[in-house]
Design an enzyme around this catalytic site. Structure first.
Site, PDB file in Angstrom:
ATOM      1  N   CYS A 101      34.584-100.418 108.259  1.00  0.00           N
ATOM      2  CA  CYS A 101      33.843-100.164 109.397  1.00  0.00           C
ATOM      3  C   CYS A 101      32.364 -99.706 108.872  1.00  0.00           C
ATOM      4  O   CYS A 101      32.015-100.448 107.851  1.00  0.00           O
ATOM      5  CB  CYS A 101      34.471 -98.945 110.210  1.00  0.00           C
ATOM      6  SG  CYS A 101      34.457 -97.168 109.561  1.00  0.00           S
TER       7      CYS A 101
ATOM      8  N   ARG B 111      36.686 -94.960 111.866  1.00  0.00           N
ATOM      9  CA  ARG B 111      37.825 -95.842 112.162  1.00  0.00           C
ATOM     10  C   ARG B 111      38.470 -96.325 110.973  1.00  0.00           C
ATOM     11  O   ARG B 111      39.566 -96.212 110.961  1.00  0.00           O
ATOM     12  CB  ARG B 111      36.848 -97.269 113.022  1.00  0.00           C
ATOM     13  CG  ARG B 111      36.600 -96.800 114.358  1.00  0.00           C
ATOM     14  CD  ARG B 111      35.569 -97.915 114.758  1.00  0.00           C
ATOM     15  NE  ARG B 111      34.306 -97.912 113.994  1.00  0.00           N
ATOM     16  CZ  ARG B 111      33.473 -98.728 113.984  1.00  0.00           C
ATOM     17  NH1 ARG B 111      33.678 -99.792 115.083  1.00  0.00           N
ATOM     18  NH2 ARG B 111      32.368 -98.994 113.303  1.00  0.00           N
TER      19      ARG B 111
ATOM     20  N   ASP C   4      33.500 -98.166 118.379  1.00  0.00           N
ATOM     21  CA  ASP C   4      32.983 -97.237 117.525  1.00  0.00           C
ATOM     22  C   ASP C   4      32.866 -96.004 118.255  1.00  0.00           C
ATOM     23  O   ASP C   4      32.272 -95.652 119.325  1.00  0.00           O
ATOM     24  CB  ASP C   4      31.547 -97.602 117.186  1.00  0.00           C
ATOM     25  CG  ASP C   4      30.798 -96.469 116.149  1.00  0.00           C
ATOM     26  OD1 ASP C   4      31.548 -95.506 116.004  1.00  0.00           O
ATOM     27  OD2 ASP C   4      29.902 -97.000 115.479  1.00  0.00           O
TER      28      ASP C   4
HETATM   29  P1  4NP Z   1      32.601 -95.560 111.863  1.00  0.00           P
HETATM   30  O1  4NP Z   1      31.852 -94.546 112.469  1.00  0.00           O
HETATM   31  O2  4NP Z   1      31.952 -96.605 111.441  1.00  0.00           O
HETATM   32  O3  4NP Z   1      33.948 -95.806 112.607  1.00  0.00           O
HETATM   33  O4  4NP Z   1      32.882 -94.666 110.819  1.00  0.00           O
HETATM   34  C1  4NP Z   1      30.293 -94.518 112.424  1.00  0.00           C
HETATM   35  C2  4NP Z   1      30.064 -93.331 111.531  1.00  0.00           C
HETATM   36  C3  4NP Z   1      28.714 -92.970 111.415  1.00  0.00           C
HETATM   37  C4  4NP Z   1      27.812 -93.817 112.048  1.00  0.00           C
HETATM   38  C5  4NP Z   1      28.133 -94.897 112.689  1.00  0.00           C
HETATM   39  C6  4NP Z   1      29.294 -95.328 113.043  1.00  0.00           C
HETATM   40  N1  4NP Z   1      26.519 -93.721 111.782  1.00  0.00           N
HETATM   41  O5  4NP Z   1      25.532 -94.345 112.241  1.00  0.00           O
HETATM   42  O6  4NP Z   1      25.788 -92.823 110.855  1.00  0.00           O
END
Ligand code: 4NP
Length: 170
Positions: free
Chosen positions: A23, A29, A138
């Site tokens: 992800c 995710r 997300d």
């Molecule tokens: P992930 O969610 O991709 O599902 O782990 C996110 C976690 C952090 C960020 C974006 C999405 N971020 O911009 O820091």
């Protein structure tokens, strides 16, 4: 909505089948998918045949544990989220048999580094309620319901993945 049958899995390249979940941040995710698939594989007796890891395309959270909301959602359903520490995806991860990405942006970022079409796929291409282009949204910027939705999607998608892996490896 229901999907067509997912395309066959790539054949194993080594002694154990290696799957990387990817992800953006590797704190919500993809580690959720890693924890759930690992638990379902263990329940299916395939825990020593398949290795599941995860990574993010971004580097902001490298070394961090899971997002506390994602971890709480998993713990509430009986999974153990505590071992996770975030890692960043790079082209070395193409040594995995299968790279499963959560959304179209992840797919674009991963494909820019290499891999082959059969190797790099959308995670929800295995979702009975999804299809080849369906995304795991997300949840990071939203409320708690987003994490609940992600876990439900991940659990039903992983059940199909386990069945496909059993078919491939048995
Ligand atoms: P992930 O969610 O991709 O599902 O782990 C996110 C976690 C952090 C960020 C974006 C999405 N971020 O911009 O820091």
């Amino acid at each position: 909505m229901s999907s067509s049958t997912p395309a066959p899995l790539p054949a194993p390249g080594g002694a154990s089948y290696r799957i990387a979940m990817v992800c953006l941040g590797n704190i919500c995710r993809s580690p959720t998918a890693q924890v759930v698939l690992s638990a379902q594989l263990a329940d299916a007796g395939l825990g020593d045949r398949v290795e599941v890891t995860s990574a993010g395309t971004g580097d902001w959270h490298v070394g961090d544990p899971m997002d506390r909301r994602a971890a709480a959602e998993l713990a509430g359903s009986g999974y153990d989220p505590t071992a996770h520490r975030a890692r960043q995806f790079d082209d070395g991860w193409f040594d995995h048999d299968l790279v499963l990405v959560m959304d179209a942006q992840n797919l674009q970022n991963v494909a820019a580094l290499g891999g082959s079409p059969g190797q790099v796929r959308m995670f929800r291409s295995f979702d009975p309620d999804g299809g080849p282009e369906s995304e795991v949204p997300d949840p990071w910027h939203g409320g708690p319901e987003g994490f609940t939705e992600v876990l439900a999607m991940v659990e039903r998608t992983c059940r199909v993945l386990v069945a496909e892996l059993r078919h491939l490896l048995d």
